[in-house]
Scaffold this active site. Structure first.
Site, PDB file in Angstrom:
ATOM      1  N   SER A  29       0.816  -1.215   0.000  1.00 29.40           N
ATOM      2  CA  SER A  29       0.000   0.000   0.000  1.00 29.40           C
ATOM      3  C   SER A  29       0.848   1.263   0.000  1.00 29.40           C
ATOM      4  O   SER A  29       0.604   2.197  -0.769  1.00 29.40           O
ATOM      5  CB  SER A  29      -0.942  -0.005   1.205  1.00 29.40           C
ATOM      6  N   LYS A 212       6.776   4.383  17.374  1.00 28.60           N
ATOM      7  CA  LYS A 212       5.349   4.713  17.357  1.00 28.60           C
ATOM      8  C   LYS A 212       4.495   3.509  16.966  1.00 28.60           C
ATOM      9  O   LYS A 212       3.344   3.402  17.395  1.00 28.60           O
ATOM     10  CB  LYS A 212       5.097   5.900  16.435  1.00 28.60           C
ATOM     11  N   THR A 269      -0.931   7.561  14.441  1.00 26.67           N
ATOM     12  CA  THR A 269      -0.969   6.104  14.481  1.00 26.67           C
ATOM     13  C   THR A 269      -1.744   5.584  15.687  1.00 26.67           C
ATOM     14  O   THR A 269      -2.342   4.511  15.626  1.00 26.67           O
ATOM     15  CB  THR A 269       0.473   5.545  14.504  1.00 26.67           C
ATOM     16  N   ARG A 276      -2.819   0.022  11.138  1.00 26.76           N
ATOM     17  CA  ARG A 276      -2.839  -1.426  11.356  1.00 26.76           C
ATOM     18  C   ARG A 276      -2.385  -1.770  12.772  1.00 26.76           C
ATOM     19  O   ARG A 276      -2.860  -2.737  13.366  1.00 26.76           O
ATOM     20  CB  ARG A 276      -1.933  -2.112  10.331  1.00 26.76           C
ATOM     21  N   ASN A 277      -1.463  -0.992  13.306  1.00 26.79           N
ATOM     22  CA  ASN A 277      -0.953  -1.264  14.650  1.00 26.79           C
ATOM     23  C   ASN A 277      -2.021  -1.002  15.710  1.00 26.79           C
ATOM     24  O   ASN A 277      -2.182  -1.781  16.649  1.00 26.79           O
ATOM     25  CB  ASN A 277       0.293  -0.423  14.910  1.00 26.79           C
ATOM     26  N   GLU A 302       3.713  -3.917  11.667  1.00 28.00           N
ATOM     27  CA  GLU A 302       5.099  -3.707  12.092  1.00 28.00           C
ATOM     28  C   GLU A 302       5.256  -3.628  13.606  1.00 28.00           C
ATOM     29  O   GLU A 302       6.302  -3.953  14.155  1.00 28.00           O
ATOM     30  CB  GLU A 302       5.639  -2.419  11.463  1.00 28.00           C
TER      31      GLU A 302
END
Length: 356
Positions: A29, A212, A269, A276-277, A302
């Site tokens: 992405s 982060k 984030t 995603r995290n 990640e």
């Protein structure tokens, strides 16, 4: 106007002229979004390479990446290339956008393919995170594996790929080995809706991007358990302090952490479900396993590896990071998320006073 004392805008470098060709390695992405942005910003040609041959064929046919960046069309000057040699063999500029665990596996064949041309290569990456097995940041790994290459930079900041692909307003930081290459890389990305700043603090920018991701899992855990907005902002605030402590111990500049690559990326984030995290934390709080959550999210998260890498780096340097420690306990030791977050909120976040 600069984003922080160490970041300067690249307005002077952005002349509106056509930018040289560039190759983007990694068709996920973010790699696809960056390739679109580079093409949109005026690069003569952008070549996008990915290891999934089937995906690349679909992208060539459909002129979009419906798997990872649905709804975003590829500009005419963006070439989809499945052949590694054609994509990188004669490339003078390369931007790598792969997960941190794959970064070494891109640099090693790049060294072979580029050969003597490495000394003239202008290299950048959007990879975030420590290498798990060595604790090296991306620029340290690049320096170790590609010592011939002296022009390298990291692209980082508070961004979501879908918004970049859609052309929505975005601001990022480019930190490099020399100001001239950082300015050129920033200029290659800049459009009216995409602001690129430059920085000389590569260590700080990379640490911000690495830590982060792990902290965002913690924010998702807290919200998923219903601890509320007060707990979330406490976690973000204390998390920024932890991030800064680690960065300073590794030679970063304090002011970097109040800029885009520090506070900006952390807040984004931790607070938006495009992360995603954060979604991993929400899923773990609901009782899902890491494998179940990862399968549901459908892309690399990640922060799972980052929690371990950051925790181990902090242990090596003797840096106190209680939030990271509790996230590590959840994703590595399998501690119940409620026990970890309650332990953090009841004891660690307030320990030592406001400036601890």
């Amino acid at each position: 106007m600069s984003d922080s004392d160490t970041e300067t805008t690249c307005d002077e470098a952005m002349t509106g002229s056509t930018q040289p060709p560039i190759t983007v390695i990694g068709a996920g992405s973010w790699g696809t979004a960056l390739a679109i942005q580079l093409a949109r910003a005026g690069s003569e040609q952008v070549t996008l390479w990915g290891r999934d041959t089937v995906l690349m064929q679909q992208m060539q046919r459909d002129r979009s990446n419906e798997r990872y960046l649905p709804g975003c069309s590829l500009p005419a000057n963006l070439v989809v290339e499945a052949d590694w040699g054609r994509a990188v063999g004669n490339a003078g500029r390369i931007l790598i956008s792969v997960p941190s665990h794959a970064f070494r596996h891109v640099l090693e064949p790049l060294k072979v393919t580029q050969g003597e041309k490495l000394q003239d290569l202008e290299l950048a990456w959007a990879t975030k995170g420590f290498e798990l097995s060595t604790g090296l940041l991306p620029h340290q790994l690049a320096h170790q594996l590609l010592p011939e290459c002296t022009n390298y930079a990291v692209v980082s900041g508070p961004t979501f790929a879908l918004e970049v692909g859609a052309g929505l307003p975005t601001a990022i930081t480019v930190a490099g080995s020399n100001p001239q290459w950082s300015a050129r890389m920033a200029a290659a990305l800049r459009t009216r809706n995409f602001i690129a700043y430059t920085s000389e603090d590569m260590v700080g920018v990379e640490i911000g991007g690495a830590v982060k991701n792990a902290l965002a899992i913690g924010a998702g855990l807290s919200d998923g358990l219903g601890f509320g907005a007060n707990a979330r902002i406490a976690l973000i605030n204390r998390g920024l302090r932890e991030l800064s402590r680690l960065g300073l111990a590794m030679g970063a500049r304090a002011e970097t952490f109040v800029g885009l690559a520090g506070m900006g990326d952390l807040v984004l984030t931790c607070t938006d479900n495009q992360s995603r995290n954060r979604r991993m934390g929400l899923a773990l709080a609901s009782g899902k396993s890491i494998a179940e959550a990862a399968d549901e999210i459908g892309q690399v998260v990640e922060g799972v590896g980052a929690a371990r890498a950051v925790y181990e780096q902090a242990q090596r340097l003797g840096v106190r990071m209680p939030i990271i420690e509790q996230i590590y306990r959840v994703v590595v030791d399998g501690v119940d998320p409620r026990d970890a977050v309650e332990a953090l909120l009841s004891r660690e976040l307030g320990a030592g006073g406001e400036h601890a």
